[in-house]
Design a protein around this motif. Structure first.
Motif: not given
Length: 125
Positions: A25, A28, A76-78
């Protein structure tokens, strides 16, 4: 600043599987690539795997090739680390990290700009 939060660690028997997640987060868009490292008690933090947000080849250390997979979900920036056929020697605190500069996937601790707090993985024999 980029904030990273790992999850998914735990206790598993040898031969088992775990999937670690690293949610990013903040700024990013400034992150080019993500990496996973691990640190066993009394040892240095060592590279495990890396991946670019833009795609392309991933890179894994030889000791985990064929057992671990790194992947990402840009929506999901995951970033994930799927770990199969776990061994007791995989026991460590696992950290995810982010790097902003473009170029080859970095494998050194000093090359990464941001770090998560770590998640413990314990593999029992």
């Amino acid at each position: 600043q980029v904030q990273l939060v790992e999850s998914g660690g735990g206790l598993v028997q040898a031969g088992g599987s775990l999937t670690l997640s690293c949610a990013a987060s903040g700024r990013t868009f400034s992150s080019n690539a993500m990496g996973w490292f691990r640190q066993a008690p009394g040892k240095e933090r060592r590279f495990v795997a890396a991946i670019r947000w833009s795609g392309g080849p991933t890179y894994l250390v030889d000791s985990v090739k064929g057992r671990f997979t790194i992947s990402r979900d840009n929506t999901k920036n995951t970033v994930y680390l799927q770990m199969n056929s776990l061994k007791p020697e995989d026991t460590a605190v696992y950290y995810c990290a982010a790097v902003g500069r473009p170029g080859p996937l970095p494998v050194e601790v000093r090359e990464y700009d941001y770090w998560g707090q770590g998640t413990q993985v314990t593999v029992s024999s």
